[in-house]
Every structure is written in structure tokens, then in C-alpha cells.
Design a protein around this motif. Structure first.
Motif, mmCIF file in Angstrom:
data_model
loop_
_atom_site.group_PDB
_atom_site.id
_atom_site.type_symbol
_atom_site.label_atom_id
_atom_site.label_comp_id
_atom_site.label_asym_id
_atom_site.label_seq_id
_atom_site.Cartn_x
_atom_site.Cartn_y
_atom_site.Cartn_z
ATOM 1 N N UNK A 126 23.349 7.522 29.091
ATOM 2 C CA UNK A 126 22.894 6.127 29.074
ATOM 3 C C UNK A 126 21.451 5.968 29.552
ATOM 4 N N UNK A 127 20.922 6.985 30.266
ATOM 5 C CA UNK A 127 19.559 6.932 30.779
ATOM 6 C C UNK A 127 18.536 7.515 29.815
ATOM 7 N N UNK A 128 19.000 8.025 28.695
ATOM 8 C CA UNK A 128 18.085 8.573 27.696
ATOM 9 C C UNK A 128 18.213 10.076 27.550
ATOM 10 N N UNK A 129 17.722 10.570 26.425
ATOM 11 C CA UNK A 129 17.832 11.992 26.119
ATOM 12 C C UNK A 129 17.028 12.840 27.107
ATOM 13 N N UNK A 133 18.307 16.077 29.291
ATOM 14 C CA UNK A 133 17.703 17.407 29.348
ATOM 15 C C UNK A 133 17.407 17.830 30.783
ATOM 16 N N UNK A 134 16.851 16.901 31.580
ATOM 17 C CA UNK A 134 16.545 17.222 32.974
ATOM 18 C C UNK A 134 17.816 17.528 33.760
ATOM 19 N N UNK A 241 23.528 15.141 20.673
ATOM 20 C CA UNK A 241 23.395 13.806 21.249
ATOM 21 C C UNK A 241 22.284 13.008 20.563
ATOM 22 N N UNK A 242 21.203 13.688 20.196
ATOM 23 C CA UNK A 242 20.119 13.007 19.459
ATOM 24 C C UNK A 242 20.636 12.522 18.128
ATOM 25 N N UNK A 243 21.394 13.341 17.450
ATOM 26 C CA UNK A 243 21.970 12.943 16.167
ATOM 27 C C UNK A 243 22.935 11.773 16.335
#
Length: 249
Positions: A126-129, A133-134, A241-243
Motif C-alpha cells: 500500500x506504500x508503493x513499489x 523493494x526496500x 506486483x508491478x503488473x
């Protein structure tokens, strides 16, 4: 911890006869007995006594403790192995059918470091891709540290066993020269016997180091394999997840 205690008990049972014989007074061996007729276990016990239990016992302790840690690591590493392709397929199906929450349920119900990393990444979706990754990178370092836990002890015993063997050899050589000094004459049998007994501790230390080195290299190779799987699977998860975000499904 229970596995480690069980391994210590098993090692103690296996090596108990060596300690028991080391405490007994040495017996005279009949010269007519052929060496080939002796079992490997008997030869090891005789060499243990000949090398002086005072110096051979610390080397044996290094072997027992090193094997206990190595076996515990091997069991743990094998239990940590995950079929990443199968896990990724399940996560992809869960994302398509139930979204992020369904994917979380899949990863939480799967054991292993890869599944744990997936769970941490999905929790930050929910906080972004970028946060995903981090989170994967940070938690991957934690899991890698857990996998490498205990290797430092195996490395310690690999280094310690030969040093203890060398120390026993040096002390034994000093004792041999003291005997020569006390007798006042250099007897070949006296010198050869003293040197033989002294060198047995070095041989024992080197054998222990070789055995533990094999286990250590296996553990390192297994960890490298698990880390590579984690990295490849993490990249695949981020792409997935990007897809999923782009399609909005």
C-alpha cells in the motif's frame, strides 16, 4: 535448541567408549596380533591413548562440538529450502483471484525465508513499489544473517583443532627431549617413540579440521544457493506486483 541438545547427546554416546578407555590404564598388546585384524574403532582408541588423552581430548571435543553445530545448520538449512517456482505460482494465482490479502495468506502459510520476505514485501504494498523493494532488501539481510548463524563456531573449531594438535606436539617434543636429557644418551627408540606420540595430536587436529571443513563448505554452498533463490524470487515478486498494480486486478 532441542535439536542441538539431542545432537550433543548422540555425539556423547558415540564417543563415550573413547573417554572410558582413556581413563583406564594402558594394556600390553600382544605382538602376535596382526594389525589388519583390529577394527577401525580399536585402532582409533589405541591412537587416542598413545597420543595422550590430556592433549587428544580437547581435539575430540572440537570434533564433537563442531559436528553438532554443523549438523544443526545442515538440518535448518534444508528445512529452509523452498520451491520458489511453486510459491510464485501460488502468489500469482492468489493475486489474480483475491488480491494482496489472498497473497499474504499464501506466504504466511508457507515456511522458509523466501516466504517470509514475500510477506514483508506484500505488507508494504500500500506504500508503493519502492517501499516494497526496500522492505525486501532489508528483510533479506535479516534472513541471510539467520542462515549464516552458527558458521562462525564451525570456523572456530576448524582453526582451533589444528592449533591444539600443534600445541600437544610441541609439549610432547619437549617431554621427549627432557627424557633424553634425563637419560644422558640419545637412544633412537626413545627419540622415535616420543616424536611419534607427539605427532599423533597434530594428525588428530588436522583430521578434525578436514572433516569440519567439508561440513562448513557444504553449509556455505547451501546458503549461497538459498540467497540466490531469494534474490531471484524477490525480483519476480516485484515484477508481479508491478503488473498487478498496472492491471488493477
Amino acid at each position: 535448541m532441542r535439536k542441538l541438545i539431542a545432537l550433543f547427546m548422540l555425539a556423547g554416546i558415540l564417543f563415550a567408549p573413547v573417554f572410558a578407555i582413556a581413563q583406564d590404564s594402558p594394556t600390553v598388546v600382544d605382538d602376535e596380533i596382526v594389525a589388519e585384524e583390529q577394527s577401525f574403532h580399536q585402532v582409533v582408541k589405541e591412537k587416542f591413548i598413545e597420543g595422550d588423552p590430556v592433549f587428544m581430548t580437547p581435539v575430540l571435543v572440537c570434533l564433537i562440538l563442531g559436528l553438532a553445530v554443523a549438523l544443526e545448520r545442515i538440518i535448518t538449512l534444508n528445512l529452509s529450502t523452498t520451491n520458489t517456482k511453486k510459491l510464485l505460482a501460488k502468489v500469482e494465482d492468489a493475486l489474480a483471484s483475491g488480491g494482496i490479502e489472498a497473497a499474504k495468506d499464501v506466504t504466511k502459510s508457507t515456511k522458509g525465508p523466501v516466504a517470509s520476505i514475500f510477506t514483508q514485501g506484500l505488507m508494504r504494498y500500500s506504500e508503493g513499489i519502492e517501499m516494497v523493494e526496500k522492505s525486501i532488501i532489508a528483510y533479506g539481510s535479516v534472513e541471510m544473517g539467520r542462515l549464516e548463524k552458527g558458521l562462525v563456531w564451525i570456523s572456530l573449531f576448524i582453526s582451533l583443532a589444528p592449533m591444539l594438535g600443534f600445541m600437544g606436539t610441541v609439549i610432547g617434543m619437549i617431554g621427549a627431549f627432557d627424557s633424553i636429557e634425563a637419560v644422558g644418551d640419545i637412544s633412537p627408540s626413545l627419540v622415535a617413540g616420543g616424536i611419534k606420540i607427539a605427532l599423533l595430536t597434530t594428525v588428530a587436529g588436522l583430521i578434525v579440521a578436514i572433516i569440519l571443513q567439508l561440513f562448513y563448505n557444504y553449509c556455505v554452498a547451501k546458503i549461497d544457493s538459498l540467497v540466490n533463490d531469494m534474490e531471484d524470487a524477490s525480483i519476480s515478486l516485484v515484477d508481479m506486483l508491478v503488473k498487478h498494480k498496472l492491471t488493477g486486478k
